[in-house]
Design an enzyme around this catalytic site. Structure first.
Site, short mmCIF file in Angstrom:
data_model
loop_
_atom_site.label_atom_id
_atom_site.label_comp_id
_atom_site.label_asym_id
_atom_site.label_seq_id
_atom_site.Cartn_x
_atom_site.Cartn_y
_atom_site.Cartn_z
N GLY A 194 0.81 -1.21 0.00
CA GLY A 194 0.00 0.00 0.00
C GLY A 194 0.84 1.25 0.00
NE ARG A 254 -4.33 -4.25 -6.92
CZ ARG A 254 -4.95 -5.42 -7.08
NH1 ARG A 254 -4.83 -6.08 -8.23
NH2 ARG A 254 -5.70 -5.92 -6.11
CE LYS A 313 -8.63 0.05 10.39
NZ LYS A 313 -8.28 1.44 10.76
NE ARG A 319 -5.68 -4.28 17.16
CZ ARG A 319 -5.58 -3.48 18.22
NH1 ARG A 319 -6.03 -3.89 19.39
NH2 ARG A 319 -5.04 -2.28 18.11
#
Length: 308
Positions: A11, A36, A134, A138
């Site tokens: 990212g 990408r 999220k 975790r």
């Protein structure tokens, strides 16, 4: 001299990713980015960014998270994996976790959180799911025994602050301001470059292994009333203040569908529920500015200067 950890950033062209790459490279870490192939040609802005990072030493690996063999082979080359994927790609990190497990060489994984602690959020709307996603990541990391560090920076400075926490505005008001709640609950904002700098410091630190690193810089913990007062001092003018009670904020959230209500959800979480500061860090992790007292950062007061 001990060699520097090799770092993979997923990212890298995003809001935080570029700053992570710059911080990693400036700290002398061999730094890789999974990109990408279409990114190199589809966006002139991203292509220019990547060229700049490559000129600074970033090593590009062409591939996507769907190219599992490429992901595994790339991860085998590094010691640390940092994900800076956007909120709508959170569950794509399952492939990263799987690849880390297979590679067996990663000393630390920092998943894409970089916001409020998802396990501390107290929101009433069950349709608002990305904190839950999220938390799910975790859970998987812990179950798989992946060495991790979670970074909880609360809010980026470039989120909400540029409008003085006024949804729909692109710059701070100079006449009147809506204050949500009583204005006394404190929230935390940290500039992206500073989040990246603290993250790179934390990734090799044994004190942060399998812990959450919270960013609570003293100069960045301010209530709504305090932020408005700082702005008034800078423009030399007193603003008309319109207080919006909690009940009205909840009504606004309920009447606007997700994701158009996101800004108000975040405002409610931080400035009314106090989700940034209601709990003790000692019970949950460690605080970044205490670990790295020499690391400089931009305060809210200083950030507001850039909006004049």
């Amino acid at each position: 001299m001990e060699s520097k950890s090799r770092v993979l950033i997923v990212g890298v062209t995003g809001r935080l990713g570029r700053h992570l790459a710059e911080a990693s490279l400036s700290s002398g870490h061999p730094t890789y980015a999974l990109v990408r192939p279409t990114t190199l040609t589809s966006s002139p802005e991203k292509s220019q960014l990547l060229q700049s990072l490559v000129s600074s030493g970033l090593q590009l690996v062409q591939g996507s998270l769907e190219d599992y063999p490429v992901v595994v082979e790339t991860i085998k080359q590094v010691d640390v994996v940092i994900s800076a994927l956007g909120s709508f790609q959170i569950m794509d990190q399952k492939n990263i976790i799987r690849a880390i497990k297979e590679a067996g060489c990663v000393k630390r994984f920092i998943p894409s959180e970089f916001g409020s602690d998802p396990e501390k959020i107290r929101l009433p709307d069950p349709s608002y799911t990305f904190h839950a996603k999220k938390s799910e990541i975790r859970r998987i990391i812990r179950e798989e025994g992946i060495p991790f560090t979670f970074i909880s920076c609360n809010y980026f400075a470039t989120f909400l602050l540029p409008s003085l926490v006024q949804p729909g505005l692109k710059c701070p008001p100079r006449d009147k301001v809506f204050i949500y709640g009583d204005g006394n609950t404190k929230a935390i904002f940290v500039k992206e470059e500073d989040v990246a700098a603290f993250t790179i410091k934390a990734m090799d630190d044994t004190r942060t292994l399998n812990k959450t690193v919270y960013l609570r810089p003293p100069g960045n913990i301010q209530s709504f009333n305090e932020i408005v007062q700082l702005w008034e001092e800078k423009i030399g003018k007193t603003l008309e203040k319109i207080y919006v009670p909690e009940e009205q904020v909840l009504k606004i959230i309920e009447e606007n569908p997700y994701p158009s209500n996101l800004e108000m959800v975040f405002i409610y979480s931080a400035f009314i529920k106090g989700d940034h500061i209601y709990f003790s860090i000692k019970d949950s992790g460690v605080e970044a500015t205490e670990l790295y007292p020499d690391q400089k950062y931009t305060t809210i007061r200083e950030y507001l200067d850039t909006l004049l």
